[in-house]
Design an enzyme around this catalytic site. Structure first.
Site, PDB file in Angstrom:
ATOM      1  N   TYR A   1     -12.339  -1.989  -3.748  1.00  0.00           N
ATOM      2  CA  TYR A   1     -12.953  -1.972  -2.265  1.00  0.00           C
ATOM      3  C   TYR A   1     -14.425  -2.018  -2.345  1.00  0.00           C
ATOM      4  CZ  TYR A   1      -8.444  -2.067  -0.114  1.00  0.00           C
ATOM      5  OH  TYR A   1      -7.188  -2.361   0.434  1.00  0.00           O
TER       6      TYR A   1
ATOM      7  N   ASN B   1      -1.981   0.449   6.797  1.00  0.00           N
ATOM      8  CA  ASN B   1      -1.550  -0.975   7.102  1.00  0.00           C
ATOM      9  C   ASN B   1      -0.754  -1.746   6.077  1.00  0.00           C
ATOM     10  OD1 ASN B   1      -3.501  -1.865   5.667  1.00  0.00           O
ATOM     11  ND2 ASN B   1      -4.716  -2.664   7.603  1.00  0.00           N
TER      12      ASN B   1
ATOM     13  N   PHE C   1     -15.476   3.689   6.913  1.00  0.00           N
ATOM     14  CA  PHE C   1     -14.111   4.265   6.388  1.00  0.00           C
ATOM     15  C   PHE C   1     -13.850   4.203   4.962  1.00  0.00           C
ATOM     16  CE2 PHE C   1     -13.935  -0.270   7.789  1.00  0.00           C
ATOM     17  CZ  PHE C   1     -13.355  -0.751   6.493  1.00  0.00           C
TER      18      PHE C   1
ATOM     19  N   LYS D   1       0.741  -1.278  -0.023  1.00  0.00           N
ATOM     20  CA  LYS D   1       0.246   0.135  -0.164  1.00  0.00           C
ATOM     21  C   LYS D   1       0.928   1.225  -0.066  1.00  0.00           C
ATOM     22  CE  LYS D   1      -4.030  -2.032   2.271  1.00  0.00           C
ATOM     23  NZ  LYS D   1      -4.718  -2.046   3.240  1.00  0.00           N
TER      24      LYS D   1
ATOM     25  N   THR E   1      -5.474  -6.783  10.875  1.00  0.00           N
ATOM     26  CA  THR E   1      -5.745  -5.569  10.218  1.00  0.00           C
ATOM     27  C   THR E   1      -5.319  -4.439  10.853  1.00  0.00           C
ATOM     28  OG1 THR E   1      -7.827  -6.498   9.568  1.00  0.00           O
ATOM     29  CG2 THR E   1      -7.823  -4.095   9.447  1.00  0.00           C
TER      30      THR E   1
ATOM     31  N   ARG F   1       2.420  -6.204   9.052  1.00  0.00           N
ATOM     32  CA  ARG F   1       1.784  -5.211   9.783  1.00  0.00           C
ATOM     33  C   ARG F   1       2.434  -4.811  11.027  1.00  0.00           C
ATOM     34  NH1 ARG F   1      -4.272  -6.757   7.659  1.00  0.00           N
ATOM     35  NH2 ARG F   1      -4.484  -5.678   5.664  1.00  0.00           N
TER      36      ARG F   1
ATOM     37  N   HIS G   1      -2.383  -5.130   1.356  1.00  0.00           N
ATOM     38  CA  HIS G   1      -3.764  -6.145   1.502  1.00  0.00           C
ATOM     39  C   HIS G   1      -3.531  -7.584   0.921  1.00  0.00           C
ATOM     40  CE1 HIS G   1      -7.516  -7.073  -0.256  1.00  0.00           C
ATOM     41  NE2 HIS G   1      -6.923  -7.748  -1.522  1.00  0.00           N
TER      42      HIS G   1
ATOM     43  N   GLU H   1      -9.665 -10.897  -7.816  1.00  0.00           N
ATOM     44  CA  GLU H   1      -8.670  -9.797  -7.479  1.00  0.00           C
ATOM     45  C   GLU H   1      -7.534  -9.720  -8.560  1.00  0.00           C
ATOM     46  OE1 GLU H   1     -10.007  -9.116  -2.824  1.00  0.00           O
ATOM     47  OE2 GLU H   1      -7.809  -9.639  -3.383  1.00  0.00           O
TER      48      GLU H   1
END
Ligand code: IDP
Ligand code: MG
Length: 140
Positions: free
Chosen positions: A51, A114, A59, A11, A93, A104, A117, A128
């Site tokens: 998402y 974090n 969120f 990320k 998470t 993480r 994914h 995905e």
């Protein structure tokens, strides 16, 4: 035990801190092989669609804004029970709840930022992967 594939994203919080190699080292140490990888900057439409399952969560807007705040590295990982293995090595998470040695715990900044994914099922992994890669991009 079956060899399978899962989908992973490094990320923007991690690419911003130049941690791509460090994250990949943890994945490889865990026995996962990076069989496809590319650095992209997601569009808002791509992040919203990716998402989409979280669209109703409070969120969601912040998550999309975060995911397009910088480049990401999208990956296909291969290995024994790759979906579960990757979830294990990613950690919880919320990094506050993540086990020592997980990506993480090592690198995440917050529950949102974090660092990684990972697909949560083999079925979602297939969807995905197909969202970002052609079959010919993946070399096992
Ligand atoms: P996961 O990434 O561990 O599978 P999900 O529940 O699928 O967790 O959530 C997707 C992503 O949304 C998380 O990785 C994180 O970036 C973000 N997220 C999840 N819960 C929260 C929250 O309570 N506040 C802010 N962001 C969150
Ligand atoms: Mg998830």
């Amino acid at each position: 035990m079956a060899t399978e594939r899962t989908f992973s994203i490094i990320k923007p919080d991690a690419t911003r801190r130049n941690l791509t190699g460090k994250v990949n080292a943890v994945l490889e140490e865990a026995g996962l092989r990076i069989v496809a990888q590319k650095r992209i900057h997601m569009t808002q439409a791509q992040a919203e669609a990716f998402y989409g399952v979280h669209a109703a969560r409070p969120f969601f807007r912040d998550l999309v804004t975060f995911m397009i705040s910088g480049p990401v590295v999208v990956q296909v990982l291969e290995g024994e029970n790759a979906v579960a293995r990757n979830r294990e090595v990613m950690g919880a998470t919320n990094p506050a709840n993540a086990e020592p040695g997980t990506i993480r715990k090592l690198f995440a900044e917050s529950i949102e930022a974090n660092s990684v994914h990972g697909s949560d099922s083999a079925e979602n992994a297939a969807t995905e992967i197909a969202y970002f890669f052609a079959g010919t991009d993946i070399v096992g």
